[in-house]
Design a protein around this motif. Structure first.
Motif: not given
Length: 121
Positions: A103-121
């Motif tokens: 997903i990161a590789n794709w986002a870099k090539k496509a110029g997509v901003r990625v926000t990841i969410l999750g528990d801090e634990n």
């Protein structure tokens, strides 16, 4: 973005095309509540939507049947034509690292901003 003080209005700009993704339907449904106009995907379906080519290999399959060498190939061809401006992934700690890399590789090539969410634990 890892910031416990962010609220939904800070993360989502309704003027830009946003996709949402999560490992289960429950996470996707939760994101739909805060981003009802966003296109929603399970992580596996997101990978299928962004990757140009076959994901299954004849050898070296991972636990989910996909060849990890394929989805982690930085030279892989990704579908970037209809990419959104923003992708939000919920429960990112439950997503396979190789898939996050793809997903990161794709986002870099496509110029997509990625926000990841999750528990801090």
């Amino acid at each position: 973005i890892l910031d416990n003080n962010l609220d939904d209005e800070t993360i989502i700009d309704e003027t830009e095309e946003t996709w949402i993704a999560g490992p289960t339907d429950n996470q996707i449904d939760n994101l739909k509540e805060v981003a009802p106009k966003a296109k929603a995907f399970s992580i596996d379906n997101l990978i299928k939507a962004i990757y140009k080519g076959e994901l299954e290999g004849s050898r070296g399959k991972g636990l989910d049947g996909w060849d990890p060498r394929i989805i982690n190939d930085s030279e892989a061809e990704y579908i970037i034509k209809d990419a959104p401006k923003h992708l939000i992934i919920d429960e990112a700690t439950h997503v396979d690292t190789l898939k996050l890399q793809a997903i990161a590789n794709w986002a870099k090539k496509a110029g997509v901003r990625v926000t990841i969410l999750g528990d801090e634990n």
